[in-house]
Write a protein that holds these residues in place. Structure first.
Motif, PDB file in Angstrom:
ATOM      1  N   UNK A 280       0.825  -1.143  -0.001  1.00  0.00           N
ATOM      2  CA  UNK A 280      -0.016   0.105  -0.016  1.00  0.00           C
ATOM      3  C   UNK A 280       0.801   1.127   0.119  1.00  0.00           C
ATOM      4  N   UNK A 281       0.314   2.252  -0.690  1.00  0.00           N
ATOM      5  CA  UNK A 281       1.040   3.558  -0.799  1.00  0.00           C
ATOM      6  C   UNK A 281       0.721   4.162  -2.242  1.00  0.00           C
ATOM      7  N   UNK A 293       0.242  -3.797 -10.787  1.00  0.00           N
ATOM      8  CA  UNK A 293       0.242  -4.041 -12.160  1.00  0.00           C
ATOM      9  C   UNK A 293       1.329  -3.781 -12.853  1.00  0.00           C
ATOM     10  N   UNK A 294       2.016  -2.568 -12.362  1.00  0.00           N
ATOM     11  CA  UNK A 294       2.989  -2.085 -13.200  1.00  0.00           C
ATOM     12  C   UNK A 294       4.194  -2.738 -12.840  1.00  0.00           C
ATOM     13  N   UNK A 295       4.435  -3.642 -11.775  1.00  0.00           N
ATOM     14  CA  UNK A 295       5.587  -4.455 -11.641  1.00  0.00           C
ATOM     15  C   UNK A 295       5.379  -5.599 -12.549  1.00  0.00           C
ATOM     16  N   UNK A 432      -7.699  -1.766  -5.355  1.00  0.00           N
ATOM     17  CA  UNK A 432      -6.972  -1.913  -3.968  1.00  0.00           C
ATOM     18  C   UNK A 432      -5.710  -3.003  -4.174  1.00  0.00           C
ATOM     19  N   UNK A 433      -6.025  -4.246  -5.147  1.00  0.00           N
ATOM     20  CA  UNK A 433      -4.914  -4.918  -4.875  1.00  0.00           C
ATOM     21  C   UNK A 433      -3.954  -4.812  -6.153  1.00  0.00           C
ATOM     22  N   UNK A 434      -4.253  -4.355  -7.163  1.00  0.00           N
ATOM     23  CA  UNK A 434      -3.425  -4.016  -8.274  1.00  0.00           C
ATOM     24  C   UNK A 434      -2.951  -2.508  -8.235  1.00  0.00           C
ATOM     25  N   UNK A 445      -1.462   4.239  -7.045  1.00  0.00           N
ATOM     26  CA  UNK A 445      -1.828   3.833  -5.815  1.00  0.00           C
ATOM     27  C   UNK A 445      -2.407   2.720  -5.280  1.00  0.00           C
ATOM     28  N   UNK A 446      -1.753   2.179  -4.303  1.00  0.00           N
ATOM     29  CA  UNK A 446      -2.224   0.846  -3.920  1.00  0.00           C
ATOM     30  C   UNK A 446      -2.771   0.811  -2.415  1.00  0.00           C
ATOM     31  N   UNK A 447      -4.101  -0.051  -2.277  1.00  0.00           N
ATOM     32  CA  UNK A 447      -4.518  -0.109  -0.804  1.00  0.00           C
ATOM     33  C   UNK A 447      -3.949  -1.254  -0.024  1.00  0.00           C
TER      34      UNK A 447
END
Length: 547
Positions: A280-281, A293-295, A432-434, A445-447
């Motif tokens: 998250x962040x 998803x960017x990874x 939230x996940x991806x 932004x990831x939760x």
């Protein structure tokens, strides 16, 4: 009926296990309103997967009496007038003022108190007969902090002496630590396990799940500073968890500090997968390609695939669907379409398909409608018009798992029975996940925390297979040690000839659904867990018992 106009009839008040007069700090106080109510996992201070998201349905009458229906797979205990009664899945019970429920037998005690003796109604926090069901976000946040602190104090007293409990930082609201993994240290190495099942019986016994594991030896002294991508990705993820460093006495190794850097002691150069994690962040700059998803996009961009996978389709298979829009779906599809063919041209955008159980699949499953509690997507997310073109059936005849509803999460690109790449992960299909790109695609932004393993075609040298628990095995399938081989990913249903290319190692992946997937027919309805289904399931039950 609007929530603000519903009549409150009482409260489920949390109790200590051995003291009926004090809160146990592990369950929130639950207001009960006239008509239908749901009690579930979101009422716990911390997640316990034994409690279903829709664990109980409560139908409250104006006189304060309540009929309770057990919707989840685990039983509850009702204590009334000195009697203790077990109530199993899909069974009902009546409760009245001062009756006690054990949401899991021996755990999570709540007492029902009607409005005449309701401590929440009388403590000045909520006055009057009518109340809103939802507090403001600020009040919820403050309440959660207080409950977390109370639970932390309780768990520290109750936990076994050799346990260390840690709650990773969750800086963005509605995030969770959703990863499922184990790091098992042996005298001669480490076993890394990434899986999709929660640590509860029903997940391992009744669902379709996935698990990957591989053993890695300790590094030789000369290789102690040698690092590979798998190692860096693992240590980066563990560092983000910010667990407190502790000391442990390990056989052969002796006393060591256990922190993220400890896991650099092991040689991951033989890793057959890449780790794809989410943390998250708000990730920007170089960090934008480290997570989510960017990874996945950045790893795929480095890979070369056979030309047959140009514009080949994508499969998204998961057990929970977030609130999505077409813009984000395009963003996500672009990431999963990354990579180039062996002639250097881009693979091109693949057509996504979503493998998702229908209502009929859930109704006829080995758990009946109860299986739907672990496919917890609401109608407002599932029945968006733009999703209709993506739906395909959950069919698993080839592995005998059609009736074992999927809690596994997989994403893949394929052509026939050939696989370009395959991802086994904890990530559902959600922002939230991806993660979701922001600020003109300069920030992700990831939760939530997530973790998965990505299978890719590789070129590698045949080496002995290391095991932490057995003597080292011969090289894969008896291939000559040191021989360079290429791996080829296929499904269990692939019917090619493995002997035609002796330098190629065919890896049969247990893809849990049949390819190509079958599109929904005109009668097929995607499962959503908050709809009412009146056609009885294999146990003679409807869903839910009270609408």
């Amino acid at each position: 009926m609007a929530s603000a106009s519903r009549v409150r009839v009482g409260t489920l008040v949390p109790l200590a296990k051995d003291n009926a007069g004090s809160s146990n700090g592990s369950v929130s106080a639950i207001p009960i309103f006239e008509g239908s109510n749901v009690v579930g996992r979101n009422h716990l201070v911390i997640t316990d997967k034994r409690i279903s998201r829709k664990h109980l349905s409560l139908h409250a009458s104006a006189d304060g009496s309540i009929e309770v229906v057990v919707e989840g797979p685990n039983p509850i205990i009702v204590r009334s007038e000195g009697q203790r009664r077990k109530v199993s899945a899909q069974e009902t019970a009546k409760i009245t003022h001062n009756d006690v429920l054990e949401l899991i037998p021996g755990d999570y005690f709540v007492k029902y108190m009607d409005m005449a003796d309701d401590p929440i109604g009388s403590n000045g926090l909520k006055k009057g007969k009518r109340h809103s069901e939802e507090d403001s976000a600020a009040v919820k946040r403050n309440r959660q902090i207080m409950e977390d602190e109370a639970l932390a104090r309780t768990l520290q007293k109750m936990k076994p002496a050799n346990w260390i409990l840690h709650k990773p930082p969750l800086p963005i609201s509605f995030g969770t630590h959703h990863s499922k993994a184990m790091l098992l240290v042996y005298p001669q190495g480490i076993r890394v396990v990434v899986h999709t099942a929660n640590m509860i019986h029903v997940d391992w016994n009744n669902k379709s799940q996935g698990l990957w594991m591989q053993d890695f030896p300790c590094k030789d002294a000369k290789d102690i500073n040698k690092k590979v991508p798998f190692e860096n990705d693992l240590v980066d993820y563990l560092s983000a968890l910010k667990w407190p460093e502790f000391r442990a006495n390990l056989p052969v190794v002796g006393d060591v500090n256990i922190n993220a850097s400890f896991f650099r002691r092991f040689d991951y150069s033989s890793a057959m997968v890449r780790l794809i994690g989410s943390v998250p962040g708000y990730h920007a700059g170089p960090s934008i390609k480290k997570w989510g998803h960017m990874k996945l996009r950045s790893v795929l961009e480095e890979c070369t695939f056979e030309k047959q996978f140009c514009k080949s389709p994508l499969i998204y298979q998961f057990s929970s669907l977030g609130s999505l829009d077409e813009k984000w779906m395009s963003e996500f599809t672009y990431s999963l379409s990354a990579g180039k063919s062996d002639d250097g041209s881009p693979l091109g955008i693949g057509k996504p398909m979503i493998v998702w159980p229908t209502v009929e699949d859930v109704r006829c499953s080995i758990e009946g409608y109860a299986a739907g509690s672990c496919i917890p997507s609401p109608q407002k997310n599932v029945e968006k018009d733009f999703l209709r073109k993506y739906w395909t059936r959950w069919k698993a005849d080839h592995v005998g798992r059609c009736r074992a509803m999927p809690h596994i999460k997989t994403f893949t690109r394929y052509d026939g029975q050939n696989i370009a790449w395959f991802l086994l992960t904890s990530s559902n299909l959600s922002k939230a996940a991806w993660g979701a790109l922001q600020k003109n695609n300069t920030q992700l932004m990831i939760r939530s925390y997530e973790l998965g393993v990505l299978f890719l075609p590789q070129t590698l040298k045949s080496i002995p297979q290391f095991s932490c628990t057995e003597k080292n095995r011969p090289s894969q399938d008896g291939l000559t040690l040191g021989k360079t081989i290429k791996t080829k990913l296929v499904t269990l249903c692939w019917k090619g000839d493995e002997e035609t290319e002796p330098s190629t190692k065919t890896v049969r992946l247990p893809v849990p659904y049949q390819l190509p997937p079958q599109p929904y027919g005109p009668e097929d309805v995607p499962w959503s867990w908050d709809r009412r289904y009146t056609k009885k399931d294999v146990y003679g039950s409807v869903w839910p018992r009270h609408g």
